[in-house]
Motif scaffolding. Structure first.
Motif, PDB file in Angstrom:
ATOM      1  N   GLN A   1      41.240 121.038  71.969  1.00 13.16           N
ATOM      2  CA  GLN A   1      42.461 120.377  71.521  1.00 13.16           C
ATOM      3  C   GLN A   1      42.613 119.068  72.282  1.00 13.16           C
ATOM      4  O   GLN A   1      42.984 119.061  73.459  1.00 13.16           O
ATOM      5  N   HIS A   2      42.289 117.973  71.624  1.00 14.86           N
ATOM      6  CA  HIS A   2      42.437 116.658  72.253  1.00 14.86           C
ATOM      7  C   HIS A   2      42.627 115.626  71.145  1.00 14.86           C
ATOM      8  O   HIS A   2      42.011 115.715  70.081  1.00 14.86           O
ATOM      9  N   ARG A   3      43.454 114.637  71.399  1.00 13.27           N
ATOM     10  CA  ARG A   3      43.783 113.658  70.366  1.00 13.27           C
ATOM     11  C   ARG A   3      42.587 112.797  69.975  1.00 13.27           C
ATOM     12  O   ARG A   3      42.608 112.120  68.939  1.00 13.27           O
ATOM     13  N   ASN A   4      41.525 112.805  70.777  1.00 10.13           N
ATOM     14  CA  ASN A   4      40.342 112.009  70.460  1.00 10.13           C
ATOM     15  C   ASN A   4      39.154 112.860  70.030  1.00 10.13           C
ATOM     16  O   ASN A   4      38.010 112.422  70.080  1.00 10.13           O
ATOM     17  N   LEU A   5      39.436 114.097  69.612  1.00 11.40           N
ATOM     18  CA  LEU A   5      38.431 114.967  69.015  1.00 11.40           C
ATOM     19  C   LEU A   5      38.928 115.412  67.652  1.00 11.40           C
ATOM     20  O   LEU A   5      40.103 115.731  67.487  1.00 11.40           O
ATOM     21  N   VAL A   6      38.033 115.442  66.690  1.00 10.00           N
ATOM     22  CA  VAL A   6      38.408 115.899  65.358  1.00 10.00           C
ATOM     23  C   VAL A   6      38.750 117.391  65.405  1.00 10.00           C
ATOM     24  O   VAL A   6      38.021 118.184  65.995  1.00 10.00           O
ATOM     25  N   LYS A   7      39.847 117.751  64.767  1.00 13.95           N
ATOM     26  CA  LYS A   7      40.307 119.139  64.795  1.00 13.95           C
ATOM     27  C   LYS A   7      39.707 119.911  63.628  1.00 13.95           C
ATOM     28  O   LYS A   7      39.711 119.459  62.483  1.00 13.95           O
ATOM     29  N   ILE A   8      39.180 121.100  63.934  1.00 12.81           N
ATOM     30  CA  ILE A   8      38.646 121.966  62.894  1.00 12.81           C
ATOM     31  C   ILE A   8      39.749 122.911  62.427  1.00 12.81           C
ATOM     32  O   ILE A   8      40.508 123.457  63.229  1.00 12.81           O
ATOM     33  N   LEU A   9      39.858 123.082  61.104  1.00 12.97           N
ATOM     34  CA  LEU A   9      40.936 123.888  60.521  1.00 12.97           C
ATOM     35  C   LEU A   9      40.458 125.245  60.023  1.00 12.97           C
ATOM     36  O   LEU A   9      41.266 126.149  59.832  1.00 12.97           O
ATOM     37  N   GLY A  10      39.158 125.388  59.800  1.00 14.73           N
ATOM     38  CA  GLY A  10      38.653 126.661  59.304  1.00 14.73           C
ATOM     39  C   GLY A  10      37.198 126.543  58.907  1.00 14.73           C
ATOM     40  O   GLY A  10      36.567 125.509  59.075  1.00 14.73           O
ATOM     41  N   TYR A  11      36.677 127.643  58.339  1.00 21.37           N
ATOM     42  CA  TYR A  11      35.282 127.636  57.932  1.00 21.37           C
ATOM     43  C   TYR A  11      35.101 128.588  56.755  1.00 21.37           C
ATOM     44  O   TYR A  11      36.003 129.357  56.380  1.00 21.37           O
ATOM     45  N   CYS A  12      33.911 128.496  56.142  1.00 23.06           N
ATOM     46  CA  CYS A  12      33.594 129.358  54.996  1.00 23.06           C
ATOM     47  C   CYS A  12      32.098 129.644  55.025  1.00 23.06           C
ATOM     48  O   CYS A  12      31.290 128.724  55.221  1.00 23.06           O
TER      49      CYS A  12
ATOM     50  N   SER B   1      37.726 120.407  79.480  1.00 22.29           N
ATOM     51  CA  SER B   1      37.725 121.563  78.586  1.00 22.29           C
ATOM     52  C   SER B   1      37.295 122.809  79.341  1.00 22.29           C
ATOM     53  O   SER B   1      36.799 122.736  80.474  1.00 22.29           O
ATOM     54  N   ARG B   2      37.496 123.942  78.718  1.00 24.01           N
ATOM     55  CA  ARG B   2      37.168 125.218  79.372  1.00 24.01           C
ATOM     56  C   ARG B   2      35.689 125.297  79.713  1.00 24.01           C
ATOM     57  O   ARG B   2      35.309 125.823  80.746  1.00 24.01           O
ATOM     58  N   LEU B   3      34.839 124.779  78.841  1.00 23.48           N
ATOM     59  CA  LEU B   3      33.408 124.692  79.104  1.00 23.48           C
ATOM     60  C   LEU B   3      33.005 123.220  79.171  1.00 23.48           C
ATOM     61  O   LEU B   3      33.594 122.379  78.504  1.00 23.48           O
ATOM     62  N   ARG B   4      32.028 122.920  79.994  1.00 24.72           N
ATOM     63  CA  ARG B   4      31.497 121.561  80.048  1.00 24.72           C
ATOM     64  C   ARG B   4      30.597 121.367  78.829  1.00 24.72           C
ATOM     65  O   ARG B   4      29.628 122.110  78.637  1.00 24.72           O
ATOM     66  N   ILE B   5      30.908 120.384  77.990  1.00 18.15           N
ATOM     67  CA  ILE B   5      30.209 120.209  76.718  1.00 18.15           C
ATOM     68  C   ILE B   5      29.485 118.862  76.691  1.00 18.15           C
ATOM     69  O   ILE B   5      30.073 117.827  76.979  1.00 18.15           O
ATOM     70  N   ILE B   6      28.190 118.907  76.352  1.00 13.99           N
ATOM     71  CA  ILE B   6      27.384 117.708  76.151  1.00 13.99           C
ATOM     72  C   ILE B   6      27.242 117.510  74.642  1.00 13.99           C
ATOM     73  O   ILE B   6      26.730 118.383  73.940  1.00 13.99           O
ATOM     74  N   HIS B   7      27.678 116.374  74.138  1.00 16.03           N
ATOM     75  CA  HIS B   7      27.694 116.160  72.693  1.00 16.03           C
ATOM     76  C   HIS B   7      26.292 115.987  72.126  1.00 16.03           C
ATOM     77  O   HIS B   7      25.954 116.535  71.081  1.00 16.03           O
ATOM     78  N   ARG B   8      25.459 115.174  72.747  1.00 14.13           N
ATOM     79  CA  ARG B   8      24.058 114.927  72.419  1.00 14.13           C
ATOM     80  C   ARG B   8      23.831 114.097  71.156  1.00 14.13           C
ATOM     81  O   ARG B   8      22.684 113.803  70.824  1.00 14.13           O
TER      82      ARG B   8
END
Length: 826
Positions: free
Chosen positions: A561-572, A626-633
């Protein structure tokens, strides 16, 4: 007296047709003529008709060219292959009412040859470049007996039609000049071809002689599908239209701004061109073919062409097929194509099946049959009933406003994965292949049942033990005032799971009109769900991202949850189809603006600096907060989306990796990402860390400042790419020359900030990871709170470094024109 009257009439006629007259003459009537030193000029002075000699030739031709363009640009030629070898040519209306071109000794060189005779013939050059023959007594001035637009040479002008008039059997197509000195028909042609059986399935072809050089895909709403060019023709101020009915099949275009001068011209390729008044040159903004996969049938039969990150082609046999000649195929000779692993079945009891391939440029439809009244099941049944049927497609057609069932017979040619979307095609898989797979599956199932039965007994005991342990733990936690919530729940997805039907309705059945674009892993569609605008990423079945990458993307960003990350709403997830539902970004991606000469002007320096800072804050959250350290790559311009206020949001986490605790780096045997943005240690050895993201960020920042792409060459002599150019200019003290010229109207203080950002960008792209700042230091530098150290030489100083480091690359990066501009204080 009669002689004097004749002399006056002759002088008046000569003056009326002279190039030096003050009033433009745009018409020819009977008894009037055009000769070597006279011309017709359209009413507003846009086009001119007369005699010209091309290049170094001494032959004379009758043609039409732009009146007020410094470089004579001929758009139509009458006597293409019948030159006049002296200045004796003349143009007049003969006794039959036709326009006739005469050579020496009154020899007829060319004629309009109209079957309809006018009572009072009139020839007029219009301001759209069309030369028309009409009846002056006809009140309908658009009722032409003949027009040059029906007989194009190598050029299409706005308003011209490329294609068929089926009523008259007229085929309007382009043919190239033989050379710059000879306008006679050359080897290359460009036009619409119809399927042989029904003349209903239209395709655009470029041919070299009789050989097919390039084929456009099917028309979809606003453009042809299957083209590779990364610069859509619709980015320019023009409207494009494709018309197909019982009377006509044609392609045409018009310009929105009438002051813009544009044309489509055929040489050895097709160029969409516009006249740049400031530079006084023609500029091509759209070209076909544009890359190797564009060339017709380059991978042979029953295969598809895929373009790698390094612009190398990779040919792959379709599912159920194998190379016809494995030895040649391994030697990268794909000309023989692929053949089936086993023959199809014509037994009613052993039905073949169909494998759907999504987003492809569908095969050549020269040998197809279609029936638009069928539904999907009927279309499939018709293909199964014929042993020669290889594949079928079934999609909504914007032309018929219904559904098209198209069947392919024989080998399938010219299939590719286009970067801008395509169609679905169902390819026949023999029953024998499925049967072998089923037998193998049954053996696996039998083994699994035996193992499962053995395990269930043990599992039952462990479950009972686990139940009592869990109950005991709950009691202890309740005593200590804990919630009793399992830690493992933190790992569980809390995203809504949508069914395919709901998403299909939201996106209008994944309509091409709803398509926003296409990334490395598949197309993205706009939709509306519960009154909210959404973006749906449909994972391509032929992409490199499988179930693991898909789950990886969900797991990583579900709780971010961050204003500079795209928010995911769901999946299928439905069978092999995988969809991600995101919040919709109204301003598309960053590359849509910064790499376009016109749209880049919408981003002044304050907005660009806001975008740079926003991306940095998004990375800071991923790397530290964030809770985990994330490398975008895979941080790059196309993976930064912009909302309605131009706020940046990092997207596309399919390649991201996460770490726990204090871990800050890792390695991989599979290097994925985008060349030009990859840190050198990752591209060469698979080592990635937070510093590899910093490298990508530095590259992206230099692109935002300059408006230039990182992988282009900006110094042909030294092979400098964008990073090398920035480093060289900084060493020379000329780093201000890197700044996008459209930013120079900003204040001097803004330019000082831009220069500081260039310095920071070079610190981020240094060769060694240890020398690069972490993202928190970058943010302090951007705020001006930290003194900037001098950067060390960067990685990928020239494109030679990058391309030699990649063994799979044999294609040089493109050369981009660049201009240096001086910044002055205000």
């Amino acid at each position: 007296m009669e002689f004097l009257s004749f002399l006056v009439t002759f002088v008046v006629l000569r003056l009326s047709l002279s190039r030096t007259t003050f009033a433009a003459v745009d018409t020819i009537r009977p008894s009037e003529f055009i000769r070597h030193n006279t011309t017709l000029e359209s009413r507003e002075g846009l086009f001119e008709l007369g005699f010209f000699t091309p290049g170094s030739s001494k032959n004379h031709y009758l043609g039409i060219w732009y009146k007020n363009i410094s470089v004579q640009t001929v758009v139509w030629v009458a006597n293409r292959c019948e030159p006049i070898n002296d200045s004796s040519g003349s143009l007049a209306i003969d006794d039959t009412g036709n326009l006739v071109l005469y050579g020496n000794n009154k020899r007829v060189v060319w004629s309009t040859n109209s079957s309809k005779q006018a009572r009072q013939p009139l020839v007029q050059l219009l301001d759209n470049g069309n030369l028309v023959l009409r009846d002056e007594k006809d009140e309908n001035t658009d009722n032409y007996l003949w027009e040059s637009f029906d007989y194009p040479t190598d050029t299409i002008l706005p308003g011209m039609k490329l294609g068929w008039d089926l009523r008259r059997g007229l085929n309007r197509r382009l043919s190239s000049w033989k050379s710059s000195n000879d306008p006679c028909d050359g080897d290359f042609t460009y036009g619409i071809e119809l399927d042989e059986a029904h003349h209903t399935y239209a395709q655009l072809f470029i041919r070299n002689g009789s050989a097919k050089l390039f084929r456009e895909g099917q028309w979809h709403a606003i453009s042809f599908s299957g083209t590779s060019n990364n610069k859509s023709i619709h980015w320019h101020e023009s409207d494009y239209e494709f018309v197909q009915n019982d009377d006509e099949v044609y392609f045409t275009y018009s310009v929105k701004n009438k002051s813009n001068i544009s044309r489509i011209v055929l040489s050895e390729r097709v160029d969409y061109m516009e006249w740049l008044r400031e530079k006084q040159v023609w500029s091509s903004y759209y070209t076909i073919p544009d890359e190797q996969c564009d060339h017709y049938g380059i991978c042979g039969a029953n295969s598809q062409c895929i373009l790698s990150y390094t612009n190398n082609i990779n040919c792959q046999c379709l599912e159920g097929f194998k190379p016809k000649n494995q030895e040649n195929w391994d030697a990268l000779d794909w000309s023989e194509g692929c053949v089936r692993n086993s023959s199809v079945s014509c037994d009613d009891k052993e039905k073949d099946v169909f494998h759907v391939f999504s987003n492809l440029k569908v095969p050549d439809t020269q040998y197809t049959w279609e029936n638009k009244s069928m539904n999907l099941q009927e279309c499939k049944t018709n293909c199964l009933s014929n042993c020669s049927c290889m594949a079928f497609s079934f999609e909504y057609s914007s032309l018929s406003e219904g559904t098209d069932c198209v069947l392919w017979f024989g080998d399938l040619f010219d299939i590719r994965q286009p970067p801008h979307g395509g169609q679905n095609i169902y390819i026949r898989i023999p029953f024998s292949t499925i049967a072998r797979t089923d037998r193998s599956s049954k053996l696996k199932v039998e083994r699994a049942v035996i193992i499962t039965a053995s395990v269930l007994g043990l599992a039952g005991g462990f479950i009972l033990i686990g139940f009592y342990i869990r109950r005991w733990r709950y009691t202890i936690n309740a005593t200590n005032n804990f919630s009793g919530r399992r830690e493992s729940q933190d790992e569980e997805l809390e995203l809504p799971l949508f069914d395919l039907h709901t998403i299909s309705i939201a996106t209008n059945n994944f309509s091409e009109n709803n398509k926003l674009g296409e990334g490395g892993f598949g197309p993205v569609y706009k939709g509306t769900l519960g009154g909210q605008e959404i973006a749906v990423k449909r994972l391509s079945m032929c992409s490199g991202q499988g179930v693991n990458e898909f789950k990886n993307e969900i797991n990583l960003i579900a709780n971010l949850q961050h204003r500079n990350l795209v928010k995911i709403l769901g999946y299928c997830i439905y069978r092999e189809m995988k969809l991600l539902i995101y919040e919709y970004m109204s301003n598309k991606s960053l590359d849509y603006f910064i790499f376009d000469e016109r749209r880049s002007e919408l981003l002044d320096w304050p907005k660009r600096f806001q975008i740079v800072c926003g991306i940095a804050k998004g990375l800071l959250y991923l790397h530290h907060d964030s809770r985990l350290r994330i490398i975008h790559r895979d941080l790059k311009a196309s993976n930064v989306l912009l909302d309605e206020n131009m706020n940046p949001k990092i997207s596309d986490f399919g390649l991201a990796r996460s770490f726990g605790g204090d871990q800050i780096e890792g390695n991989t045997n599979k290097v994925v990402g985008t060349y030009g943005y990859m840190a050198p240690e990752y591209a060469s050895d698979g080592l990635f860390s937070t510093k590899s993201d910093v490298f990508s960020f530095g590259t992206l920042m230099l692109e935002i400042i300059s408006g230039k792409k990182t992988r282009c060459i900006y110094d042909e002599n030294n092979g400098l790419n964008l990073i090398g150019l920035a480093w060289t200019l900084m060493k020379e003290g000329n780093e201000f020359k890197l700044i996008d010229k459209c930013l120079l109207k900003d204040s001097y203080d803004n330019m000082e900030e831009a220069l500081r950002c260039i310095h920071i960008g070079l610190l981020c792209v240094q060769q060694k990871p240890i020398d690069r700042p972490d993202i928190s230091s970058v943010i302090l530098m951007l705020s001006g709170e930290k003194v900037l150290p001098q950067p060390k030489p960067p990685a990928y100083f020239t494109n030679k470094d990058l391309w030699e480091g990649d063994d799979s690359s044999s294609t040089k990066p493109p050369s981009c024109n660049t201009s240096m501009t001086t910044v002055k204080a205000r």
